[in-house]
Write an enzyme that holds these catalytic residues in place. Structure first.
Site, mmCIF file in Angstrom:
data_model
loop_
_atom_site.group_PDB
_atom_site.id
_atom_site.type_symbol
_atom_site.label_atom_id
_atom_site.label_comp_id
_atom_site.label_asym_id
_atom_site.label_seq_id
_atom_site.Cartn_x
_atom_site.Cartn_y
_atom_site.Cartn_z
ATOM 1 C CG ASP A 176 91.317 -37.211 52.006
ATOM 2 O OD1 ASP A 176 90.447 -38.088 51.019
ATOM 3 O OD2 ASP A 176 92.184 -37.490 50.717
ATOM 4 C CG ASP A 210 104.146 -31.175 43.671
ATOM 5 O OD1 ASP A 210 104.827 -31.951 44.147
ATOM 6 O OD2 ASP A 210 104.105 -29.901 45.146
#
Length: 537
Positions: free
Chosen positions: A135, A288
């Protein structure tokens, strides 16, 4: 005439002081004292919660080490063939298809090491897809990463350089987009490594069999080890905190409830479990942990392998560390806000697992631990020096904190001589963590702020000796703090002045001799406030 004006000024000042004193005495007994007493009671209750949690963790971890079977004995596990080309063992057919995801963002210093570590995993090339999810916004770095991927691809590795048009969802968005690609549909498992993580070649061989032979397992989590723990005092403090997390908290959660928070990296997921849990979501900055909780509520189990260690890097600058701690403190609080009722209503998991998740995992560790540290030791206790009508029992101000600190130190025995410095540093960081926790709980302005942790690369590998290592880190620190205002942290300076003033008052008029602690704590706040914490090597 001048003498008359001076006398009038002195009289006015005296009248003002008298009025302020009278006002203080008027509101102190009916308002200030009861509020402070309530604050003491709340903080003592939170301290007891944290104390019981640490004691529980300590007892369980001792039982785990003495009597619990190791993961290889608790779950079915069989070693994979030593040679993938051995025809008699079936060759690579015994190896499932695995996807390796490496999310990165402008990782100039570490991209080569992370990609190289993934490409050197001992796994058949035709059974592994390495996906570099870049990214980056810097075109130069993007070109460098793409060339590195092409270099490994020319060696026969199935490595793909994947980019997106935008950074929607940040890391969660990149991981989610990567799983949608057609060329990974045949993969059963996905291993995730952040850009500064370097797994050993046998990582997959040790982790994947747990998932292969135990269909109820969704996640295998490895332990983080730090290549730059000795760079400065700040990294040593971080190592102490994270070692307790991995050696105690993760181990206890895995052994007793088969649940813990995924650490976002150095773990292998069953892709079917990710899909069943609803996939990656970017509603908080802890995607996460979000996925782990949702998968657990679906009945999936996790296993933590303490001896499956993956090298990584700790933040070497205080600015990077602050951003990381904001994300790690704000995200869990925000996730708790969004998921607490879902956990309560869930019917797929046992009652005690719900209690563990809500009370122990979220409430005590992610919320109470930060708040009690700051409010009790940096606000309430100092105020009781100014208001002697309110007393804090010695067991609450000294004994319980001492036991909690000792229990926290078991994760890093080599740094036990730094325990006193660690206490002072953690108290300072509790200000930042408490602020971030409140932002997450109330979903305020910075609740979804995501700043990628700056990485400086493996200085231990690139520098020839200890002096060069220290000089390299200090140079990076000085460069990051080129402007005076950028390095100053005004909240810490304000609290430092407050504690220093309380220390002098206690030294002159107090009866508990807490001034030693207040002076030392204020100095630590000043060091952090002026931005010098990362320079002590």
């Amino acid at each position: 005439m001048a003498d008359l004006i001076q006398d009038q000024l002195l009289q006015a000042r005296g009248d003002l002081s008298f009025q302020l004193g009278l006002m203080w005495e008027t509101i102190k007994a009916p308002l200030i004292v009861p509020m402070l007493k309530l604050g003491v009671i709340i903080c003592l209750a939170m301290s007891l919660m944290l104390f019981m949690e640490r004691l529980y963790m300590g007892v369980v971890i001792v039982l785990v080490k003495l009597f619990w079977k190791k993961p290889e004995k608790r779950y079915k596990w069989e070693a994979l063939p030593d040679s993938i080309d051995d025809i008699e063992t079936g060759g690579s057919n015994k190896f499932p298809h695995v996807l390796i995801q490496i999310p990165m963002f402008n990782e100039r210093e570490v991209y080569k090491v992370s990609i190289g570590a993934a490409c050197n995993l001992s796994w058949p090339a035709d059974r592994m897809v390495i996906q570099v999810l870049d990214d980056s916004t810097d075109p130069v770095i993007k070109d460098m990463v793409e060339l590195e991927c092409q270099r490994w691809a020319s060696k026969g590795l199935n490595i793909v350089y994947q980019i997106r048009e935008n950074r929607v969802g940040y890391k969660a968005g990149a991981l989610k987009e990567g799983l949608k690609r057609d060329y990974v549909k045949h993969c059963e498992y996905v291993a995730i490594f952040d850009a500064d993580f370097r797994p050993e070649p046998d990582y997959l061989r040790r982790a994947i069999p747990f998932l292969m032979y135990n269909p109820e397992l969704a996640l295998v989590q490895g332990r983080w080890r730090f290549v730059n723990a000795n760079e400065c005092l700040m990294t040593r403090m971080q190592e102490m905190s994270l070692d307790y997390h991995f050696k105690v908290e993760q181990e206890v959660g895995s052994s007793t409830h088969a649940f813990f928070g995924f650490n976002g990296t150095a773990g292998v997921w069953r892709i079917a479990a990710i899909d069943e849990a609803g996939g990656w979501k970017d509603r908080t900055t802890v995607e996460d942990m979000d996925l782990a909780v949702r998968a657990s509520l679906r009945g999936w189990k996790f296993v933590y392998l303490g001896d499956l260690q993956v090298k990584s890097e700790l933040p070497s600058t205080f600015k990077a560390f602050r951003f990381q701690q904001h994300r790690w403190s704000c995200g869990p609080a925000n996730l708790f806000r969004k998921m607490v009722m879902e956990i309560i209503r869930n019917k797929n998991v046992r009652f005690w697992k719900k209690v563990y998740t809500i009370y122990s995992f979220f409430l005590v560790r992610k919320i109470t631990a930060h708040m009690v540290t700051f409010f009790f030791y940096c606000i309430i206790l100092p105020l009781t020096i100014l208001i002697p009508e309110v007393e804090v029992p010695i067991w609450g101000s000294v004994y319980i904190p001492s036991v909690i600190t000792i229990l926290n130190s078991v994760g890093t025995p080599r740094s036990i001589h730094l325990l006193f410095y660690w206490i002072l540093f953690e108290n300072v960081m509790s200000l930042h963590r408490t602020k971030a926790t409140l932002i997450g709980l109330f979903e305020a302005g910075r609740a979804n702020e995501w700043v990628v942790t700056e990485k400086l690369g493996d200085s231990q590998k690139n520098k020839g000796n200890a002096k060069e290592k220290s000089a390299g880190v200090k140079a990076a620190v000085r460069k990051a703090r080129s402007k005076i205002l950028d390095r100053m942290n005004f909240l810490e300076l304000i609290v430092g002045v407050f504690l220093f003033s309380i220390g002098w008052y206690d030294f002159l008029y107090g009866k508990w001799s807490y001034y030693v602690y207040f002076f030392l704590q204020s100095i630590t706040f000043f060091i952090v406030g002026f931005g010098y914490v990362g320079t002590f090597v």
